[in-house]
Every structure is written in structure tokens, then in C-alpha cells.
Design an enzyme around this catalytic site. Structure first.
Site, PDB file in Angstrom:
ATOM      1  CD  GLU A 117      55.315 -16.519  -0.689  1.00  0.00           C
ATOM      2  OE1 GLU A 117      54.430 -15.895  -0.091  1.00  0.00           O
ATOM      3  OE2 GLU A 117      55.135 -17.595  -1.261  1.00  0.00           O
ATOM      4  N   PRO A 118      58.965 -11.823   0.893  1.00  0.00           N
ATOM      5  CG  PRO A 118      61.044 -10.790   0.874  1.00  0.00           C
ATOM      6  CD  PRO A 118      60.373 -12.115   0.625  1.00  0.00           C
ATOM      7  N   GLY A 119      57.287  -8.695   0.979  1.00  0.00           N
ATOM      8  CA  GLY A 119      56.763  -7.593   0.172  1.00  0.00           C
ATOM      9  C   GLY A 119      56.928  -6.328   1.009  1.00  0.00           C
ATOM     10  NE  ARG A 120      53.030  -5.645   5.942  1.00  0.00           N
ATOM     11  CZ  ARG A 120      51.788  -5.179   5.806  1.00  0.00           C
ATOM     12  NH1 ARG A 120      51.539  -3.921   6.054  1.00  0.00           N
ATOM     13  NH2 ARG A 120      50.809  -5.987   5.443  1.00  0.00           N
ATOM     14  CE1 TYR A 128      44.073  -4.285   5.630  1.00  0.00           C
ATOM     15  CE2 TYR A 128      45.573  -2.583   4.837  1.00  0.00           C
ATOM     16  CZ  TYR A 128      44.843  -3.740   4.620  1.00  0.00           C
ATOM     17  OH  TYR A 128      44.884  -4.322   3.383  1.00  0.00           O
ATOM     18  CB  CYS A 154      33.449  14.141   0.542  1.00  0.00           C
ATOM     19  SG  CYS A 154      32.034  15.032   1.125  1.00  0.00           S
ATOM     20  CD  GLU A 155      34.274   7.565   3.286  1.00  0.00           C
ATOM     21  OE1 GLU A 155      33.916   7.856   2.125  1.00  0.00           O
ATOM     22  OE2 GLU A 155      34.400   6.417   3.668  1.00  0.00           O
ATOM     23  CE1 TYR A 168      50.069  -5.960   0.164  1.00  0.00           C
ATOM     24  CE2 TYR A 168      51.710  -5.500   1.847  1.00  0.00           C
ATOM     25  CZ  TYR A 168      51.141  -6.370   0.934  1.00  0.00           C
ATOM     26  OH  TYR A 168      51.649  -7.631   0.788  1.00  0.00           O
TER      27      TYR A 168
END
Lengths: 433, 433
Positions: B273-276, B316, B342-343, B372
Site C-alpha cells: 500500500e504505497p502512498g509516500r 514531525y 503568525c507562529e 502528506y
């Protein structure tokens, strides 16, 4: 007081009620996850801050929606925006431009031009480069834009690194050592009108003295620059109660700042920019338990939301108080409440005490979710952002409707384009008929 | 190969080109921030995974848009969805239900009913409670729903804690010790048809052996339960190159898994199930420098995006390779690239080497932002989510249009309601006229 729940929250024999309405009925009527604001509490918090400080600007980024923006205006607060997008939303909500300020560490030309064109009350200028850029834009428009100059106060505070903004290496503001020079230059620059200075220690700051140190930094700049600002804005960042923290004593902050200003001889109005302190505790989230399981040494309770509606636990390791909507008076157990996102970091609350035997369909309430939850919400995993409601005196009003699949897909321009689904290759390399 | 950039990326004398198009022209035409997919690279990655494994399901959550979904179908991949919302988007995009699977740790009844009604290829059942719930829903519909049973493989891997999913305390799957019992029960339950087992080690896993251990865990369950699954799904989580990591050697993974399966005597098809591994490196982000400043010991370069379009650094502690679109051949300097939110945590890349003297208007490219990022994007600070385009052979196609203020405000039902802005109280308590 260190109660994280909205002031009208009551645990009755039938469970949590807020704004005179049973949380279970709200969940049934509006669905879950649901973000519920106690409107009376929200307004009371606005009024109490407005009573303590000469000037208060609500930090719109903490909860950006028309109901809160209009309440802030009605309760006498101005609006502090972090972007042109926030300005646009405030103006659409009906805010007079004279009550809207724009800040940000990297404003685009479009944002500066919007501020000038809309005649905003002030632009909080972040550095010398932006000063020149804004001045040129204003001069070209034949305007003189009121500004505050943001100074890095070089105050270190105890808070999460991600929201500590006042330290010397911060991306926000003019370095303290250069501030007086830039302020003098601003005062002498055509196209802008320097009406004040601004500095901000950080967010969720529980230490009164941090704000005093910020004001002292601004006063030092005033004296060194020889300017007479009408406004000294010491920012916001007042700490609130998420679990059992003692929140910022705003009365003590106001007194301490007022005393320092009085003896300074500087005749300026103090301005503060609360966001979290106004909206965090006025809001709570309702979730429904979807399933539970035992995993090695943990009892896991999974709810129907998670990091897409409240990113704070995953992003800041934040903890929120949590309770069963129908708490009962039986024993409790320690559980970890997880969301239903396909990601292990999707934890709503790690190791909390909740009534033993929580089961599918039960409702949970999470406290102090009014700030920095909805604005950071995403469409991750295509759940859709939750509905937001206001409750007051037994009436519930939908503020923001639940995001559905149509909403989430509408930016996808390919989705609407025709496509021949036939003749697809299968994983085996053949052709599927 | 440990190059994080799309395969068609070239640094020419006029700067970065991708898909045969100058990045500077793309930024001019579509605006910034901009998420750019190299479509040929994307499809090549799909094909190469499809060539290695009997069954491949693209993890739709990693980048959820019709263009990628359709490409996956055309290249022979099935689709793995993490929610009913993702299923709905896939079906709208034209996916045959027979090529869509649904997983998730806490599926709602609505999602299970959707899966049955739409005749999805499989539901990946997360625990015994869900098994019973799904079976009842399927029986009520007169259906027999194919399922895979998800097992917690109890494999600890080296990755970020938030995306390690295979350890024993994970919220995903049936505990290993109970898996054979639940599998036998599933095989004997009317309304469902057990066609396979599933387990997943975690995400961004660079260690081949982790996947082998996952397969061994599944084979142990097969033997203990005495079942004959058609599919053994070892999940995805293959590691990619963000800066200089050596990515998962998918050929080695396939060989190792195939060898273990062969000697096991179990006749099942391997599914991954590859995504990345499919989308991350096929995508890059373009930003324009808005301003820069010196802050104590840091040179700060602020760009026109940030945590609302790529949350990975803040969430992350992720690092991405980064380059100037026009690199030049002069000296470099160490800078910190920050966003315009603003962070303080809104850092795009901390302490990276970029050409000296980057200035306002210059373009920066960030590598490996295909996975992602967009699905976790938010409307924080009301910047709006970026546009997403595909490039190939000198042509650019808009995939997802930029989110504007109208888009962001449309869920706000109060904003559209009339409001009398007159008679507002000012902060001084008087009435503003």
C-alpha cells in the site's frame, strides 16, 4: 479559577449541559465532532478584558468566524488580523476598517495594498524593509497609513518552543538594538504615520512578569528614539487553563503594566491582543465513541474525530481536560482516547481518567478547544471539518456548517472533468473489462 | 539513488525546470505557493511498484486528488482509502468499486454501510467489534462483504513516533495474540468473506527487514488459524528521500518478501500500500521570498507559505531538501527559511545552505512535498490552500485550484447573515458613530 470548561457548563443528572442545552441533544441535532461555543462566556471574557485595558484587539487567527468577529466588535474590541485573508473575512463580517489592524512577519504587497486601500486602523510593521515597502504603496495611493512598529522584545518565556515569539532569534519584529533607529526613521517617513510600538512575548504565557518585561522593552525604545507613541501594544499570549493550569491573572497584568507605564512618564494607551484568552475556554468539542480496544497495556477509546479537527495534541503535545458527557458516579478507568485518522500520532488525550466501561455511542467532551483548533483544521482523510455552533440561554445557533464531500472536492478541477474509466489496466497487467 | 527531486527536475542556466517547464514560469502563471507534480515521474513510480508486487493499492490519503487517483487506476494500482470521504472522492473520480478498499481504526456505521452498498473490493477490518458490526450491516443488505483482517504485527521500527503504527500498543489492528482467533471467527461469520490479512509496520520505514517481520507475523497467524487467505497485505510505509536518506529498496523488499512467502508454503498474493513512495518525490513546492531579516545569530528568509501548505516540519520535525530556483554559481550562506504564519514554529527549513543574497521576489523550491502536505493543509491565517498542478512534456495542467477567501468563508453561515454594524461600542465604552 482553573476550570477549563465554559462558564455555563453543568453536569446535571442527565449529563453535561452548556448554554442551558443538553450536550447529548446538541450532538444529536448537529452531529459530531462538534465545536460548541458558550456565547455568554465568550462575551463575558471579551468584556472583562475590555474593562481592564484601554485598547483590546481580538486576535482573529485564534478562531476565525463571523460570529466571534461580530461579538468582538459588539463588545468593544478591535480586530487584529494576521493576513489579508483575515482582513477580508473581518470586513465581510461587517467590521469597520477603523477597527481592524494587520500584522504578520512577511506581508505581501497585496496585503499592504489592501490595508491602505481599505483604510485599516493600523498596519503593524514588522521590519525596516516592510516599512519602506508600505510607505511607497501608501504614497502611491496618496495615503498616510497609520502604523505600529513591531519590536522583538528579547524576552524569553516558558512556553512551547513553537509559540515563543519574543526571543531575540524570533522571526517577528525589529531587533531591539535597531528598534529606536527604525522607529525614528518610521516617524520621519512620508506615507506612514507612526502611532505606536508593538511587542509580543509568546503564546500561552502564564508569567505576569513576561508582559511587564515586554512593556519595559518598548519604553526603552520610546525613550531612546525620542518618539511619542499613542499606543503601546504589549501583544497577547495570556495563558489559559487546558487541564489545571492557573490562567494569566489579567487584572494583575493590567495593574502591573499600568503601574510601569505611569511611572515611565510616557503618555500612551496600552493595547493587548488576546485570542486564546477569549475563545479557548468558551469552546468545547463533542465526540462520539466509535469503538474501543485493548492494546497491550493501553485501553483505547476511539472517537469520531481527531487531528483534523484538533491538531493541538499532535502539533504541540497539548493536553486538554476531557469528560464523559454522562459521567455517572461509578468507578473510573485510565484510557487513551484516540482519533480515527490513519496515523498513530492522532491521539486526543493520552492516559486520562474516564468512567469505566465507556462504549460505542457514548459522548465525550473535550475542554478548551475554542482556540487554534478550527482555524488549523484540515480535510485530512476526508472527514471534513466539524460544525461550529454557539449556545446561549437555551438556544443553539449554527455558526459554521459541517464540511461535506462536495465542499472538500470543489477545488479539484480534474474531478469535474470527463474521464473514460474503461480500459483500465489491472494490477496483473491485463485489461479490466 | 537518494535524490529527493522529481526525475525531470533539471537545473539549467535559467534555473530549475521540471516536466520541461521553467519553474519560474510556473510560479508566474499559477502563483505561489505552488505544489508541482512531475506526472511522468509519478506514473513511473506507480509502474515500478506495480511491476514488483502482485497487488498494489495506492494509499489515497497521502495525496487525495482526482489526477493522482486516475493516474493510479490507469497504471494498474488499486486504491486504499482511509475513510468514507476518501472512498466518495475515488468513486467520483471514476474508480470502479472493485478496485477500492477501505481501512481505518474506527470506521463509522455510515462508512461500513457505504462500503457494502458500493460493493468495495474489501474492507480492512480493524478489530472483532468492527467485524461483527460490518457483518450485521452486510447481512441486512443481503451482501457478503470481502474483508481483510488487520493484525497488529508487534514490529517496532525506527521512525517518528507519530507514524509508527505496528507496535503492540498501536491503535491499529487486532493484537497478535488474538489474531488467529479473530481470523477463524471472521472465516466463519456470515455477511463477510475473509480474503486476506493485513499488517503495517509504520510510515517512512527505511529498514527492509521491518516488512519481512510484518509478513512473518501474518504467516504465523495464517498457520495458527488454519486459513487460506488469497491476499497478504504487508502495508506500505516505504521510506523515501527527503534530504539524503537512502530510500527503501523496493526491489529488495519484494525479493525478500517473495522468498519468505515461497518457503512458507502459503499460496497468497502479496499486496502493498504505497502512498509516500509514489507521491512524495514526484512533488515539489515553489515559494517566493517575501522578505528577509537578521535575527541575532540567524539569517531569516521568509516565504509566502508555510505550515498551512506543508505542516510536516512543524508536525514531525521533518526536513526537506531545498534549493533556489535560480541557484547561480556564487557563494552560499546558511539561512533559516520561515513561513509567513503568525507562529514561531512555522519554519520551512532550519539552517540550510542557499545562494548568498537571496532577496525579495526570488523563488525557492522545496523537494519531496508530494505526500502528506496538501491533505493536511489548512486555512490557518486565511492564506488559502495552494494550487496543485501536474507538469509533463512541456505542458502544465491545473489539478487543484488555489483556495480563495470565498472558498474559505463559504462554510460560515453567519457571514452571510445580515448584521447591523452601527451602534458598536468602542473599547472606551462609548458609542462609535
Amino acid at each position: 479559577m482553573s476550570d477549563p470548561w465554559p462558564r455555563s457548563a453543568r453536569w446535571t443528572s442527565t449529563g453535561l449541559a452548556v448554554g442551558g442545552l443538553a450536550a447529548a441533544d446538541l450532538a444529536e441535532r448537529f452531529g459530531t465532532p462538534l465545536l460548541v461555543f458558550d456565547e455568554a462566556d465568550l462575551r463575558e471574557r471579551m468584556r472583562s478584558v475590555a474593562a481592564l485595558f484601554p485598547r483590546v484587539a481580538y486576535a482573529v487567527k485564534s478562531m476565525t468566524c463571523a460570529a466571534v468577529i461580530r461579538a468582538a466588535l459588539e463588545e468593544g474590541l478591535d480586530l487584529l488580523c494576521a493576513s489579508g485573508g483575515e482582513v477580508a473575512t473581518c470586513l465581510r463580517a461587517g467590521a469597520p476598517p477603523s477597527r481592524v489592524m494587520l500584522h504578520g512577519n512577511a506581508k505581501t504587497d497585496d496585503e499592504l495594498a489592501l490595508a491602505v486601500r481599505a483604510r485599516l486602523a493600523a498596519v503593524i510593521v514588522d521590519d525596516a524593509e516592510e516599512l519602506d515597502r508600505l510607505a511607497a504603496i501608501a504614497r502611491a495611493a496618496g495615503a498616510s497609513q497609520p502604523i505600529l512598529l513591531r519590536v522583538t522584545p528579547e524576552v524569553d518565556v516558558q512556553t512551547h518552543e513553537a509559540i515563543a515569539t519574543g526571543h531575540a532569534a524570533s522571526k517577528f519584529g525589529v531587533p531591539l538594538a535597531a528598534a529606536a533607529d527604525v522607529a525614528r526613521r518610521a516617524a520621519a517617513t512620508a506615507g506612514v504615520r507612526l502611532i505606536g510600538l508593538h511587542a509580543h512575548a509568546g503564546s500561552q504565557v502564564l508569567d505576569v512578569d513576561a508582559h511587564v518585561r515586554v512593556l519595559r522593552a518598548l519604553l526603552a525604545v520610546v525613550n531612546e528614539a525620542g518618539i511619542r507613541p499613542a499606543i503601546l501594544d504589549v501583544g497577547g499570549g495570556f495563558g489559559v487553563t487546558y487541564t489545571d493550569e492557573t490562567p494569566s491573572a489579567l487584572g494583575a497584568v493590567a495593574s502591573a503594566l499600568g503601574a510601569v507605564l505611569d511611572v515611565s512618564g510616557v503618555h500612551a494607551q496600552l493595547q493587548v491582543e488576546p485570542g486564546r484568552a477569549i475563545v479557548a475556554n468558551a469552546g468545547l468539542s463533542l465526540y462520539r465513541v466509535v469503538t474501543r480496544k485493548h492494546a497491550r497495556d493501553r485501553e483505547l477509546v476511539a472517537v469520531d474525530g481527531g487531528m483534523s479537527d484538533n491538531l493541538r495534541p499532535a502539533l504541540y503535545d497539548a493536553r486538554h481536560d476531557m469528560a464523559a458527557v454522562t459521567p455517572g458516579d461509578g468507578p473510573t478507568e485510565r484510557v487513551t482516547v484516540v482519533g480515527r485518522h490513519c496515523e498513530s500520532g492522532d491521539v486526543v488525550a493520552d492516559d486520562v481518567a474516564l468512567p469505566a466501561g465507556l462504549a460505542r455511542g457514548d459522548l465525550l467532551a473535550v475542554a478548551a478547544t475554542g482556540a487554534y483548533t478550527y482555524p488549523l483544521a484540515s480535510a485530512y482523510n476526508r472527514f471534513g471539518r466539524p460544525a461550529v455552533i454557539g449556545v446561549r440561554d437555551g438556544e443553539a445557533t449554527l455558526w459554521v456548517r459541517r464540511e461535506d464531500v462536495d465542499d472538500m472536492d470543489r477545488l479539484d478541477v480534474i474531478l469535474g472533468s470527463p474521464w473514460e474509466a474503461g480500459g483500465l489496466r489491472t494490477a496483473e497487467g491485463g485489461t479490466r473489462t
